[in-house]
Design a protein around this motif. Structure first.
Motif, PDB file in Angstrom:
ATOM      1  N   ASP A   1       0.860  -1.183   0.000  1.00 49.83           N
ATOM      2  CA  ASP A   1       0.000   0.000   0.000  1.00 49.83           C
ATOM      3  C   ASP A   1       0.899   1.236   0.000  1.00 49.83           C
ATOM      4  N   ILE A   2       0.857   1.985  -1.100  1.00 50.83           N
ATOM      5  CA  ILE A   2       1.639   3.212  -1.236  1.00 50.83           C
ATOM      6  C   ILE A   2       0.729   4.369  -0.854  1.00 50.83           C
ATOM      7  N   GLY A   3       0.794   4.771   0.406  1.00 48.22           N
ATOM      8  CA  GLY A   3      -0.080   5.809   0.908  1.00 48.22           C
ATOM      9  C   GLY A   3       0.544   7.187   0.842  1.00 48.22           C
TER      10      GLY A   3
ATOM     11  N   ARG B   1       2.384 -10.584  -6.475  1.00 50.26           N
ATOM     12  CA  ARG B   1       2.474  -9.321  -5.747  1.00 50.26           C
ATOM     13  C   ARG B   1       1.641  -8.249  -6.445  1.00 50.26           C
ATOM     14  N   ARG B   2       1.136  -7.337  -5.631  1.00 50.28           N
ATOM     15  CA  ARG B   2       0.382  -6.199  -6.158  1.00 50.28           C
ATOM     16  C   ARG B   2       0.660  -4.989  -5.279  1.00 50.28           C
ATOM     17  N   ALA B   3       0.802  -3.832  -5.914  1.00 52.59           N
ATOM     18  CA  ALA B   3       0.992  -2.576  -5.195  1.00 52.59           C
ATOM     19  C   ALA B   3      -0.125  -1.625  -5.589  1.00 52.59           C
ATOM     20  N   ILE B   4      -0.774  -1.034  -4.599  1.00 60.54           N
ATOM     21  CA  ILE B   4      -1.806  -0.042  -4.871  1.00 60.54           C
ATOM     22  C   ILE B   4      -1.298   1.332  -4.429  1.00 60.54           C
ATOM     23  N   ALA B   5      -1.671   2.360  -5.168  1.00 60.71           N
ATOM     24  CA  ALA B   5      -1.288   3.731  -4.842  1.00 60.71           C
ATOM     25  C   ALA B   5      -2.554   4.537  -4.638  1.00 60.71           C
ATOM     26  N   THR B   6      -2.529   5.414  -3.617  1.00 63.04           N
ATOM     27  CA  THR B   6      -3.766   6.080  -3.220  1.00 63.04           C
ATOM     28  C   THR B   6      -3.670   7.605  -3.354  1.00 63.04           C
ATOM     29  N   SER B   7      -4.110   8.338  -2.352  1.00 61.60           N
ATOM     30  CA  SER B   7      -4.428   9.762  -2.488  1.00 61.60           C
ATOM     31  C   SER B   7      -3.310  10.624  -3.065  1.00 61.60           C
ATOM     32  N   ALA B   8      -2.100  10.558  -2.500  1.00 62.10           N
ATOM     33  CA  ALA B   8      -1.019  11.430  -2.972  1.00 62.10           C
ATOM     34  C   ALA B   8      -0.725  11.188  -4.448  1.00 62.10           C
TER      35      ALA B   8
END
Length: 297
Positions: free
Chosen positions: A12-14, A75-82
């Protein structure tokens, strides 16, 4: 000998924190968190800061190495608000992909909320009636079994908008509370029997509320955080310096700059939903991603 157990990695790339969960079909292998402040200044500039990007890529490089050494098959990476708000996100994604071995997927606030709900309620008998709250650095998600709402205010954004000073002034605290109340004014879920708080802001507040000598997930998971205690905690944080906040035993010192905003937003969540307490869960968006990866044929 039987088939080797499938192992998956969820990242999780927050806006403030980078998080990794490695899980197997029957158990959790490990969790890691690194606070990098990726979203520093993005609300004002519309771009990811180079220094913050490099801190983040360094953390993601360590995550990639952990997944490699642990034998992660998917593997999976999610990127959010920023990342949603940054004009230079594709440049950042290029570097993140090199570090992780997979390109981040940009997800909407609604998708982020749904993953948080799935992860947090998987083991709750009353999941259908719960509302899950995820306070991030750039946004706050509210989600139930039937609906989701993403609001563009989080700990980093609120700090930059209203709570730059430590100690904070009375005027700053009033302004911050007003911003949160206005933005949460449209949040409506009716009669809410249970609110579940997930991710770093809620879990850190729960540890602090218990005056733990150090962060302990077994003491945090399942803790009921009362609104009255949270209001008192926000008042205490408001008169502390950053150094004093960073010295709280159960708190990651890197979270110190945004914990006052986190407390203000958390109080706002309880007020918006009309509840006196929030159940804290260590299971969140990462668990939702891992579940999806494990379910793939």
């Amino acid at each position: 000998m039987g088939e080797p157990t499938l192992k998956v990695g969820a990242v999780d790339i927050g806006t403030n924190s980078m998080r990794l969960l490695i899980a197997e079909e029957s158990r959790e292998y490990g969790r890691w968190v690194e606070v990098t402040g990726l979203g520093q200044g993005v609300d004002a500039s519309g771009r990811l800061d180079e220094t913050a990007m490099q801190r983040t890529v360094d953390a993601l490089q360590r995550f990639g190495e952990l997944m490699d050494s642990s034998g992660v098959a998917r593997r999976r990476a999610i990127a959010t608000s920023a990342s949603r708000d940054a004009a230079n996100r594709e440049e950042f994604f290029d570097r993140a992909e090199s570090a992780l071995g997979v390109r981040p997927t940009l997800i909407s606030g609604a998708a982020e909320a749904r993953l948080a709900f799935d992860g947090a309620t998987a083991r709750l008998d009353s999941a259908v009636e719960a509302v899950v709250s995820d306070i991030g650095g750039g946004s706050t998600e509210f989600v139930s079994a039937m609906a989701e709402t993403s609001v563009d205010i989080g700990t980093v954004r609120l700090t930059e908008k209203a709570l730059r000073d430590r100690p904070a002034t009375g005027g700053q605290m009033k302004a911050a509370a007003e911003i949160v109340a206005e933005l949460f004014g449209g949040v409506a879920f009716g009669d809410v029997p249970l609110v579940v708080g997930v991710a770093g802001t809620w879990t850190s507040l729960a540890a602090m509320a218990q005056d733990l000598d150090e962060y302990a997930s077994e003491r945090v998971h399942g803790y009921s955080l009362a609104r009255v205690d949270l209001v008192e905690m926000s008042e205490e944080l408001a008169v502390m310096t950053l150094a004093e906040t960073a010295n709280i035993p159960s708190l990651d010192p890197k979270r110190a700059p945004v914990m006052l905003s986190g407390a203000v937003i958390a109080v706002g969540v309880m007020e918006a939903l009309g509840v006196d307490a929030v159940l804290i869960s260590e299971n969140d968006t990462l668990d939702g991603v891992a579940t999806e990866l494990l379910a793939l044929a």
